[in-house]
Enzyme design. Structure first.
Site, mmCIF file in Angstrom:
data_model
loop_
_atom_site.group_PDB
_atom_site.id
_atom_site.type_symbol
_atom_site.label_atom_id
_atom_site.label_comp_id
_atom_site.label_asym_id
_atom_site.label_seq_id
_atom_site.Cartn_x
_atom_site.Cartn_y
_atom_site.Cartn_z
ATOM 1 N N TYR A 1 0.347 -1.522 0.513
ATOM 2 C CA TYR A 1 -0.310 0.252 0.106
ATOM 3 C C TYR A 1 0.758 1.086 -0.074
ATOM 4 O O TYR A 1 1.455 1.278 0.367
ATOM 5 C CB TYR A 1 -0.614 0.538 1.127
ATOM 6 C CG TYR A 1 -1.872 0.741 1.223
ATOM 7 C CD1 TYR A 1 -3.090 0.746 0.799
ATOM 8 C CD2 TYR A 1 -1.323 2.292 1.239
ATOM 9 C CE1 TYR A 1 -4.298 1.409 0.179
ATOM 10 C CE2 TYR A 1 -2.553 3.452 1.338
ATOM 11 C CZ TYR A 1 -3.567 3.001 0.334
ATOM 12 O OH TYR A 1 -4.532 4.028 0.801
ATOM 13 N N HIS B 1 -3.260 -40.289 19.358
ATOM 14 C CA HIS B 1 -2.078 -39.404 19.171
ATOM 15 C C HIS B 1 -1.614 -40.901 20.338
ATOM 16 O O HIS B 1 0.552 -41.550 19.395
ATOM 17 C CB HIS B 1 -1.578 -38.837 20.077
ATOM 18 C CG HIS B 1 -2.135 -36.971 19.875
ATOM 19 N ND1 HIS B 1 -3.084 -37.003 20.082
ATOM 20 C CD2 HIS B 1 -1.296 -35.916 19.345
ATOM 21 C CE1 HIS B 1 -4.293 -35.967 19.069
ATOM 22 N NE2 HIS B 1 -2.328 -35.339 19.299
ATOM 23 N N HIS C 1 7.344 15.754 9.670
ATOM 24 C CA HIS C 1 6.797 14.772 9.235
ATOM 25 C C HIS C 1 4.926 14.807 9.018
ATOM 26 O O HIS C 1 3.936 14.509 8.145
ATOM 27 C CB HIS C 1 7.055 13.559 9.413
ATOM 28 C CG HIS C 1 7.497 12.608 8.906
ATOM 29 N ND1 HIS C 1 7.619 11.668 7.840
ATOM 30 C CD2 HIS C 1 8.821 12.423 9.598
ATOM 31 C CE1 HIS C 1 8.997 11.417 7.601
ATOM 32 N NE2 HIS C 1 9.745 11.391 8.634
ATOM 33 N N GLU D 1 11.720 4.621 17.882
ATOM 34 C CA GLU D 1 11.737 4.338 16.840
ATOM 35 C C GLU D 1 12.599 4.628 16.657
ATOM 36 O O GLU D 1 13.904 3.515 15.283
ATOM 37 C CB GLU D 1 10.306 4.602 15.622
ATOM 38 C CG GLU D 1 10.245 4.914 14.673
ATOM 39 C CD GLU D 1 9.011 5.235 13.648
ATOM 40 O OE1 GLU D 1 9.172 6.820 14.212
ATOM 41 O OE2 GLU D 1 9.000 5.166 12.595
ATOM 42 N N HIS D 2 12.766 5.938 16.145
ATOM 43 C CA HIS D 2 14.744 6.283 15.460
ATOM 44 C C HIS D 2 15.337 6.808 16.923
ATOM 45 O O HIS D 2 14.569 7.730 17.712
ATOM 46 C CB HIS D 2 14.499 7.891 15.184
ATOM 47 C CG HIS D 2 13.491 7.235 13.590
ATOM 48 N ND1 HIS D 2 12.151 7.630 13.485
ATOM 49 C CD2 HIS D 2 13.675 6.815 12.120
ATOM 50 C CE1 HIS D 2 11.743 7.426 12.414
ATOM 51 N NE2 HIS D 2 13.135 6.525 11.618
ATOM 52 N N GLN E 1 -11.285 0.392 0.471
ATOM 53 C CA GLN E 1 -11.661 -1.283 -0.525
ATOM 54 C C GLN E 1 -10.151 -1.498 -1.440
ATOM 55 O O GLN E 1 -10.775 -2.535 -1.225
ATOM 56 C CB GLN E 1 -12.200 -0.250 -1.558
ATOM 57 C CG GLN E 1 -11.765 1.260 -1.591
ATOM 58 C CD GLN E 1 -11.637 2.908 -1.129
ATOM 59 O OE1 GLN E 1 -12.361 3.268 -0.332
ATOM 60 N NE2 GLN E 1 -11.377 3.240 -1.867
ATOM 61 N N ASP F 1 16.281 7.074 6.124
ATOM 62 C CA ASP F 1 15.069 7.723 5.022
ATOM 63 C C ASP F 1 14.536 6.564 4.289
ATOM 64 O O ASP F 1 14.073 6.863 3.629
ATOM 65 C CB ASP F 1 14.244 8.203 5.091
ATOM 66 C CG ASP F 1 13.988 9.181 7.269
ATOM 67 O OD1 ASP F 1 13.996 7.824 7.647
ATOM 68 O OD2 ASP F 1 14.114 9.976 7.033
ATOM 69 N N ASN G 1 -3.406 5.767 5.818
ATOM 70 C CA ASN G 1 -4.174 7.103 6.913
ATOM 71 C C ASN G 1 -5.006 5.642 8.206
ATOM 72 O O ASN G 1 -4.549 4.751 7.945
ATOM 73 C CB ASN G 1 -5.103 8.071 5.999
ATOM 74 C CG ASN G 1 -6.167 7.301 5.595
ATOM 75 O OD1 ASN G 1 -6.627 6.377 5.648
ATOM 76 N ND2 ASN G 1 -5.985 7.608 4.234
ATOM 77 N N SER H 1 5.670 9.137 14.150
ATOM 78 C CA SER H 1 7.145 8.298 13.756
ATOM 79 C C SER H 1 7.436 9.376 15.644
ATOM 80 O O SER H 1 6.806 10.195 15.945
ATOM 81 C CB SER H 1 7.261 9.566 12.418
ATOM 82 O OG SER H 1 8.478 9.276 12.303
ATOM 83 N N GLN I 1 12.139 15.045 12.049
ATOM 84 C CA GLN I 1 11.377 14.362 12.508
ATOM 85 C C GLN I 1 10.364 15.252 12.064
ATOM 86 O O GLN I 1 9.030 14.824 11.829
ATOM 87 C CB GLN I 1 11.538 13.594 13.608
ATOM 88 C CG GLN I 1 10.302 12.413 14.883
ATOM 89 C CD GLN I 1 10.483 11.438 13.719
ATOM 90 O OE1 GLN I 1 11.407 11.326 12.998
ATOM 91 N NE2 GLN I 1 9.365 11.101 13.151
ATOM 92 N N GLU J 1 -2.022 -36.848 28.670
ATOM 93 C CA GLU J 1 -2.636 -35.803 28.327
ATOM 94 C C GLU J 1 -3.997 -36.361 28.369
ATOM 95 O O GLU J 1 -4.393 -35.052 27.345
ATOM 96 C CB GLU J 1 -2.210 -35.071 27.296
ATOM 97 C CG GLU J 1 -0.129 -33.784 27.161
ATOM 98 C CD GLU J 1 -0.158 -33.244 25.953
ATOM 99 O OE1 GLU J 1 -0.928 -33.071 25.086
ATOM 100 O OE2 GLU J 1 0.586 -32.160 26.422
#
Lengths: 429, 429
Positions: free
Chosen positions: B129, B419, B261, B326-327, B190, B360, B213, B236, B258, B414
């Site tokens: 995506y 088995h 963004h 994250e970073h 969709q 990046d 999003n 982020s 950062q 068991e």
């Protein structure tokens, strides 16, 4: 049980309808579980103790939830020496297999001015869910705890409900042998919530693994993101591919070992030999009568048992790849010939002397496997599930000078000037 | 921006409240998205085309959704040669890094009567995506497609909405360079639904990765299990650890890279040198005025920017491990001294010449990283995300004889007789 021919018109749709089982928990279950999670998250131990009293009928305060040293000793005393040896054997073999999955951190030095790498770090603390009550499975404890231990997880917390206060001694013994650090007598959605958010008594963990009922599975799904989880397991299944070789009695036993798990379990045989298929069908009927868990196995076999005849081995393999079975037995003369053609399967049992049950207990590989066709994209539980990786980047000034112009260029394309400036500032003069 | 002292009473709670951002999508979004998924699942192309008309104002039938050869050629013609070279450079470096992540299938032969192993198989088909419109990021295409390609995925399908019919040429060029096989001009929930279930035009994929999003993220969460997904990304963040060495101007630029963004992005500096912290604060203010994306960066910095002073490096490291950024930039004199102490971070940028922006775009490691503290248990996107594993088990009769008794024993514990019988039948003569 249905006996189908792969050449029948509409075979794929017919088969899919046949083995179609429960989808997803309903919204109702989700709301109940979310309510429990919210309570435990906001009220901690207080809520945890209330739910444990209510659902497990255990009267104790938070301090009484942890299994004590004395309880472990009692468990060891209660377990037969031969059983203990068998469990030790299982731990040892599972350990040896999972050791081979360990990955190392690395740092590339092929460029003199830029080093790149990957740091592998064990999760700090994980939680293992073990279903409680009479149907307790020490093998589940081993299959979840050993990979975590091998990965280097510092603290393994196990939770297992103790309905009416009872905990299965084999489960406790397996926990000790497999390297579990602490065991709490809690279960259900409340145990998952306690592990995900932490309470005064239960430490917060980084990941929760292990099987459970629909409430446990739903709770794991709802806390995912707050904490890691393993795959969401559905009902178990086996597919046996056969070429007419081997013993119908053995194959029938394998199909039933799947069927006895659960009324929703599915056992399917696809064979190029119609006669072999018919003999397996007869054998299953005969053996069903001899099983203590006949009622469950019969229900499963009647609802979700299928024997399919295909003309060629190619058809059988392509069918198998389409359905991506959790357990796949290649009950054929030359299983290694077929192995490279198998693209989707949780575990592959090769030849006539590798029954699924061997993998369930002590061959070595994990018995936590992707179900319901998810072997298309999920893997068996492994050491990978108990580590995480961090990228390592190191540029010298020279390295940044060498590639900096292209970084600035791409940042420009994306309209991110501050990105470009963080590079160009370092390159000026 | 807040200037805090790590010694302040209640520091941890204060910091947590400060950087606390959106949690989860609400139930409302979930219901809208589930509705869209159900429509696409049951009506296929028809619903997909309707939603695409409605949300992207694109008038075309299903056949018109795929990007044509002519459109690719136009895109290549529209891209500046220097930009094309920069994108090629990025693909090449990202490829080289990810090649090192490839794992091999293996089979152990240490026992003569039992062989065990692990088969690594690429996913057959994946969907990527890519958010559309003006703010299109060719780097996202590269970071998602290259690991899939390196993993050996046979078919890479990309979806990117084309609001008003427009597709960004850099995104199309990046797709070709990175090895994407087909591109469809669809987006939103969709597109995720079409990839997860397949329509007449869009092939069903085994896994969906890439940012989007809140509707896209929610859709991915809802189809998880039907198809694989990568981690669910939140806003982020960057954390810079500093020991007073280096240039405040550089660190300020990194914090702003950062902040630009997204208004929800968070930029945090922790330094053992109060004076350095103050100089960075002044530099950020100065640089903000020069940024085209000043409005976004300022909002982020004012809401979620923090500068923290700690007494010792140990405190700073322990803070970093608690928040699992994250970073993480180690903007210190000796970053390699600190590296082994870092337990939780998506990517670690070492020293004074490794700005986050390098990672990046083209250093090599992936820029898709775990956000919001999930580096405790998630890893960067990698080749591992585009393969799955199958366990391999092969017993000879001798192997089963050697360990069979213990399998039977545990099956007995068991209560799973079928088995046990699947093993014992094979051992009786």
């Amino acid at each position: 049980m249905q006996f189908l021919d792969i050449k029948e018109p509409g075979f794929d749709a017919k088969f899919a309808a046949l083995v179609q089982r429960s989808e997803e928990s309903g919204r109702e279950v989700e709301e109940v579980v979310q309510g429990i999670i919210n309570q435990v998250r906001s009220r901690g131990d207080e809520a945890l103790v209330e739910f444990t009293r209510k659902f497990d009928r255990v009267e104790c305060d938070a301090a009484g939830l942890e299994v004590t040293q004395a309880e472990f000793e009692q468990a060891f005393a209660a377990v037969d020496a031969r059983d203990l040896a068998a469990l030790r054997h299982a731990v040892q073999r599972v350990e040896r297999f999972h050791e081979k999955q360990k990955q190392q951190s690395w740092l590339s030095t092929e460029e003199s001015d830029i080093m790149l790498g990957q740091k592998v770090t064990p999760l700090a603390r994980v939680g293992i869910y073990v279903p409680g009550g009479k149907a307790s499975y020490p093998s589940s404890v081993i299959m979840n705890a050993v990979p975590a231990k091998v990965a280097g997880v510092k603290e393994i917390i196990m939770v297992a409900p103790a309905p009416g206060g009872e905990t299965n001694p084999h489960v406790l013994v397996a926990a000790k042998l497999a390297g579990v650090d602490r065991v709490f007598k809690i279960g259900g959605a409340q145990a998952v919530a306690a592990l995900a958010y932490g309470t005064q008594t239960i430490p917060r963990v980084d990941k929760i693994t292990g099987p459970g009922n629909i409430y446990v599975a739903t709770a794991k799904k709802l806390v995912f993101g707050q904490t890691g989880i393993d795959m969401i397991a559905g009902p178990s299944e086996i597919l046996v591919i056969n070429d007419g070789s081997g013993n119908p009695m053995h194959i029938a036993a394998d199909l039933l070992s799947q069927a006895e798990h659960d009324e929703l379990a599915s056992a399917v045989l696809i064979t190029t030999d119609r006669n072999f298929g018919q003999r397996v069908a007869i054998e299953v009927e005969r053996q069903l009568h001899e099983l203590p868990r006949q009622a469950i196995a019969r229900k499963s076999w009647e609802s979700f048992g299928v024997i399919i005849v295909s003309d060629t081995m190619e058809e059988a393999i392509s069918f198998s790849n389409r359905i991506a079975p959790e357990h796949l037995e290649l009950a054929v003369e030359n299983p290694f010939e077929i192995l490279p053609l198998i693209t989707n399967a949780g575990a592959i049992f090769m030849g006539h002397y590798t029954p699924e049950a061997a993998g369930d207990y002590l061959a070595g590989p994990n018995h936590t496997l992707p179900t319901g066709g998810t072997a298309r994209f999920f893997s068996p539980l492994s050491v990978d599930d108990f580590v995480k990786k961090s990228s390592i980047l190191y540029f010298t000034k020279g390295g940044l000078e060498r590639v900096g112009a292209d970084i600035v260029r791409i940042a420009g394309l994306e309209g991110l000037d501050a990105h470009a400036r963080s590079v160009s500032f370092r390159l000026d003069k």
